[in-house]
Design a protein around this motif. Structure first.
Motif, PDB file in Angstrom:
ATOM      1  N   ILE A 199      52.499 -25.953  11.227  1.00  0.00           N
ATOM      2  CA  ILE A 199      53.624 -25.766  11.448  1.00  0.00           C
ATOM      3  C   ILE A 199      53.500 -25.180  12.793  1.00  0.00           C
ATOM      4  N   LEU A 200      54.379 -26.071  14.033  1.00  0.00           N
ATOM      5  CA  LEU A 200      54.404 -26.009  15.639  1.00  0.00           C
ATOM      6  C   LEU A 200      55.560 -24.741  15.535  1.00  0.00           C
ATOM      7  N   ILE A 201      56.936 -25.155  14.729  1.00  0.00           N
ATOM      8  CA  ILE A 201      57.764 -24.524  15.231  1.00  0.00           C
ATOM      9  C   ILE A 201      58.692 -24.713  13.550  1.00  0.00           C
ATOM     10  N   ASP A 202      58.951 -23.717  12.894  1.00  0.00           N
ATOM     11  CA  ASP A 202      60.273 -23.672  11.885  1.00  0.00           C
ATOM     12  C   ASP A 202      61.476 -23.177  12.462  1.00  0.00           C
ATOM     13  N   GLY A 203      62.320 -24.145  12.149  1.00  0.00           N
ATOM     14  CA  GLY A 203      63.810 -24.035  13.378  1.00  0.00           C
ATOM     15  C   GLY A 203      64.284 -22.603  11.519  1.00  0.00           C
ATOM     16  N   ASN A 204      64.513 -22.958  10.576  1.00  0.00           N
ATOM     17  CA  ASN A 204      65.093 -21.937  10.023  1.00  0.00           C
ATOM     18  C   ASN A 204      64.533 -20.815  10.441  1.00  0.00           C
ATOM     19  N   ALA A 205      63.155 -20.630  10.699  1.00  0.00           N
ATOM     20  CA  ALA A 205      63.034 -18.511  10.691  1.00  0.00           C
ATOM     21  C   ALA A 205      62.801 -18.597  12.251  1.00  0.00           C
ATOM     22  N   GLY A 221      45.821 -30.081  22.408  1.00  0.00           N
ATOM     23  CA  GLY A 221      46.333 -29.698  21.352  1.00  0.00           C
ATOM     24  C   GLY A 221      46.768 -28.914  21.010  1.00  0.00           C
ATOM     25  N   ASN A 222      45.946 -27.533  22.378  1.00  0.00           N
ATOM     26  CA  ASN A 222      46.034 -26.070  21.885  1.00  0.00           C
ATOM     27  C   ASN A 222      46.856 -24.903  22.517  1.00  0.00           C
ATOM     28  N   LEU A 223      48.178 -26.091  22.656  1.00  0.00           N
ATOM     29  CA  LEU A 223      49.756 -25.044  23.634  1.00  0.00           C
ATOM     30  C   LEU A 223      50.589 -25.710  23.028  1.00  0.00           C
ATOM     31  N   ARG A 276      46.014 -22.359  18.079  1.00  0.00           N
ATOM     32  CA  ARG A 276      45.187 -21.790  17.440  1.00  0.00           C
ATOM     33  C   ARG A 276      45.117 -20.251  16.568  1.00  0.00           C
ATOM     34  N   THR A 277      45.940 -19.951  17.323  1.00  0.00           N
ATOM     35  CA  THR A 277      45.944 -18.976  16.721  1.00  0.00           C
ATOM     36  C   THR A 277      47.061 -18.069  16.232  1.00  0.00           C
ATOM     37  N   GLY A 278      48.666 -19.139  16.922  1.00  0.00           N
ATOM     38  CA  GLY A 278      50.029 -19.085  16.079  1.00  0.00           C
ATOM     39  C   GLY A 278      50.632 -17.664  16.719  1.00  0.00           C
ATOM     40  N   GLU A 279      50.070 -17.536  17.468  1.00  0.00           N
ATOM     41  CA  GLU A 279      50.548 -16.320  19.217  1.00  0.00           C
ATOM     42  C   GLU A 279      51.077 -16.625  19.686  1.00  0.00           C
ATOM     43  N   LEU A 280      52.227 -16.390  20.129  1.00  0.00           N
ATOM     44  CA  LEU A 280      53.430 -16.212  21.425  1.00  0.00           C
ATOM     45  C   LEU A 280      51.896 -15.531  22.732  1.00  0.00           C
ATOM     46  N   LEU A 281      52.199 -16.530  23.703  1.00  0.00           N
ATOM     47  CA  LEU A 281      51.403 -15.985  24.711  1.00  0.00           C
ATOM     48  C   LEU A 281      52.731 -15.113  25.645  1.00  0.00           C
ATOM     49  N   PRO A 282      52.237 -14.874  26.475  1.00  0.00           N
ATOM     50  CA  PRO A 282      53.847 -13.167  27.412  1.00  0.00           C
ATOM     51  C   PRO A 282      54.471 -14.020  28.149  1.00  0.00           C
ATOM     52  N   ASP A 283      54.008 -15.540  28.735  1.00  0.00           N
ATOM     53  CA  ASP A 283      54.461 -15.922  29.024  1.00  0.00           C
ATOM     54  C   ASP A 283      56.293 -16.443  28.479  1.00  0.00           C
TER      55      ASP A 283
END
Length: 726
Positions: A131-137, A156-158, A179-186
């Motif tokens: 899942i890239l983006i779940d609009g509902n969440a 395909g990493n970001l 790769r991690t599901g984490e948001l970058l600080p940007d």
């Protein structure tokens, strides 16, 4: 029961003088968006609307239930391949927003197998789904949610994505490590539509709007740096020009487009140029309207130019990169698609092997394909065109990866739900990947779509698309809804619409009027409905109405009209021009105070409108002409039909104040007894509230308003409801 009393807006006269003419505006005070008095007035308008239309609530619920029952709520798009992944979206029953996903692709060496999308079924887990983006969440706990753009790096990493939580189309850009599901600080605030990563994935490009909501800057954010260090790649200072960008198909260049409706300019940035020089192709001073699509052949950069140079309907030419350093009249251009008075060339794109051309012929959008080899020479092959078996349809490109052996074509018609085809470039074969399912027993054989022509006052033949149930006869007794847009060369192309079935099943004849100002009949069709020809748009619509009434399709006493945005201006104009011809009018986000808006270049998007309507600030003829049709200025003491103005408080394209002022003046000046109502979505934007269920409710509201006015609340005898019995 007591009759609801409409709110009365106070009158605060404000004089506006231009070119020796003074107009007194009593309701301009409603523009003060932060004023508690304005908010209170708008809330009173909503309360009045709710009271006046309370009897329509059961009908609204019926229509909503019909839309919901016909829609496969748990569904997936056809996966589209990009690099090593298949990307798709899916929806789930009970959820408002799409879920954006991907799953890994295979590279076996078998092109057909590798480019055949995986079979995915609604409700069945997809192996390896990410899942890239779940609009509902993302939307949870927020008053509004809309995605403005998605972009993935070449490796395909970001993932970069933009979201709007107000409806004002100013987005916040975030970047996610897939790769991690984490948001970058940007995090970048106040960006507009369009996102793209540089090929190496170190930068993300985005667009910025100015105070009038005009996109004017292309900026680059380098990952891991402070936003204050973001680089301005290009800034456009002409307030009448719109700026955008894209990446070339082969990802070698950034293409910057600067345009209005009459001419344009392209600037290019080569990604392998360390100096970051932005070069101009054809300067805007040449007054050519064009688009550029580059590719490399035999080591030399070539450009496919879709242009109107000595070609009203545009044509396609091939130009070698070095030619742009010469004066225009010394450049060598090779014809790829010649000009044709009967064919509008809309644009071109490329793959590594083929040129894909979008054209419009006989009002219909279609795709032509020709091999890249030999292009622009005597060895150029004849284009091929996928053929379909319906007269009124729309076929367009949706996906064409540069190295792909197939291109993806979308197809739909008034009667056929959207289809997705893959066109195999090597063979010319079409492979149907999906037809959007429709529940509730939909059978296209129960409906008909036909082309007729209305005669405008100047003798011009105006195409109409007439939709109906098969059993509806041409006997002069039917209710009808006439719909149109008619601006910006935008065509109202054939397309399937589930919600529209609720009208047809109640015996409504639905008419799409392809009036001048749109693009259905080529560039001349547009030119004949803009600037000092704009009144043709309105008289064409009235002629369409008269045709429907006089040829037996409709009872002249049971015709309604509907249009949105610039089509809402159309609604205001025809309300003044021929109020007696309509039982009801629905004006969606209507541009009904056009002259006031365009006279103020500080207002959102105002200066950009000069190429569409003319500039009334500098040209007295334009001012006079617009003052003769601008709906707000021309409200008069006549019996207006039942009118609903539907808008959103946070709309940045057509400000809520326009319909609010218009409604106040209609009530003050009109002499009729029919209600005039304002429905304002306090948390929505130009497209209304966010979420698919809210959109269905909006459509049900509009349709119930029309059906109640036309006396067509009930399904036709023998027509079964798609809603399952309880």
């Amino acid at each position: 029961m007591t009759t609801p009393i409409p709110p009365v807006a106070k009158k605060v006269p404000v004089e506006r003088t231009h070119h020796g003419q003074t107009f007194t505006d009593d309701y301009e005070w409603l523009r003060e968006k932060e004023s508690p008095e304005v908010i209170t007035h708008l809330q009173a308008e909503n309360a009045y609307t709710e009271a006046v239309t309370a009897d329509q609530e059961p009908l609204r619920q019926q229509i909503f239930d019909e839309i919901k029952s016909r829609t496969v709520e748990t569904d997936l798009s056809v996966p589209a391949r990009k690099r090593g992944w298949w990307y798709y979206t899916r929806t789930e029953e009970g959820q408002q927003y799409a879920i954006h996903c991907r799953t890994a692709a295979q590279d076996t060496g078998d092109l057909h197998a590798d480019w055949t999308p995986p079979v995915v079924e609604p409700g069945v887990p997809v192996p390896g789904e990410q899942i890239l983006i779940d609009g509902n969440a993302e939307a949870e706990g927020k008053p509004f949610f809309s995605l403005g753009g998605l972009a993935v790096t070449e490796d395909g990493n970001l993932l970069a994505y933009c979201e709007d939580n107000a409806g004002d189309e100013r987005f916040t850009l975030r970047i996610k490590d897939l790769r991690t599901g984490e948001l970058l600080p940007d995090v970048v605030s106040n960006v507009f539509y369009s996102l793209a990563f540089s090929p190496d994935g170190t930068r993300v490009f985005y667009t910025v709007v100015d105070d009038s909501w005009r996109p004017y800057q292309i900026k680059a954010h380098t990952l891991g740096t402070d936003v204050s260090e973001d680089t301005v790649i290009y800034q456009e200072d002409d307030v009448a020009m719109w700026t955008g960008f894209d990446l070339s198909a082969d990802r070698k260049q950034l293409l910057i487009s600067i345009s209005c409706s009459e001419y344009s300019e392209y600037r290019v940035l080569d990604f392998d140029d360390a100096a970051g020089t932005v070069r101009t192709l054809i300067p805007r001073s040449e007054r050519i309207l064009y688009e550029a699509e580059p590719f490399t052949r035999e080591g030399e950069r070539q450009y496919l130019i879709t242009h109107n140079r000595n070609a009203l309907n545009s044509m396609l030419s091939l130009v070698a990169g070095p030619e742009f350093s010469k004066p225009l009249d010394e450049q060598v251009w090779h014809t790829v698609v010649a000009h044709d008075d009967e064919v509008r060339v809309n644009g071109a794109s490329v793959t590594s092997t083929h040129v894909l051309v979008s054209v419009r012929k006989d009002t219909t959008e279609r795709v032509q394909i020709l091999p890249l080899a030999g292009i622009g020479t005597q060895e150029q092959a004849e284009p091929s065109e996928p053929s379909f078996d319906e007269e009124l349809y729309t076929a367009g490109l949706t996906n064409a990866e540069y190295d792909s052996p197939v291109i993806r074509i979308s197809y739909t018609s008034y009667l056929t739900p959207p289809r997705v085809y893959d066109y195999v470039l090597a063979t010319g074969g079409l492979e149907l990947r999906k037809e959007t399912p429709v529940r509730g027993g939909y059978d296209p054989a129960n409906y008909a779509a036909e082309r007729e022509w209305a005669t405008a006052p100047d003798g011009t033949q105006v195409p109409l698309s007439i939709l109906r149930r098969r059993e509806v006869e041409r006997n002069g007794s039917n209710p009808a809804l006439v719909y149109a847009y008619g601006s910006y060369e935008i065509s109202m192309d054939p397309g399937f619409n589930i919600a529209r079935l609720s009208l047809l099943d109640r015996g409504v004849v639905f008419v799409v009027a392809h009036i001048r100002g749109g693009g259905e009949m080529g560039r001349a069709w547009y030119d004949q409905g803009k600037k000092l020809n704009k009144k043709n748009t309105f008289t064409d619509f009235v002629a369409a109405t008269e045709h429907v009434a006089s040829t037996g399709w409709a009872d002249p006493e049971r015709i309604a009209a509907m249009g949105g945005s610039a089509g809402g201006l159309l609604m205001g104009a025809i309300a003044n021009l021929a109020p007696e011809k309509y039982k009801a009018i629905v004006a969606q986000v209507p541009f009904v105070d056009a002259l006031t808006t365009i006279l103020d270049p500080e207002l959102p998007l105002s200066a950009l409108e000069w190429e569409e309507w003319g500039n009334p600030i500098t040209d007295p003829d334009v001012y006079q002409y617009m003052s003769e049709y601008s709906p707000y200025e021309n409200v008069r003491a006549v019996d207006y039909p039942r009118i609903a103005a539907v808008t959103s408080f946070n709309d940045t394209r057509v400000l809520y104040v326009e319909p609010a002022k218009w409604v106040a003046k209609l009530r003050e000046t009109g002499t009729g007894s029919e209600p005039v109502v304002l429905k304002i979505e306090m948390d929505g934007g130009h497209g209304g509230a966010s979420g698919r269920y809210e959109a269905w409710k909006d459509r049900a509201w509009d349709y119930a308003f029309v059906l109640a006015a036309l006396g067509a609340r009930e399904l036709l005898p023998g027509v079964d409801s798609p809603v399952p019995a309880q």
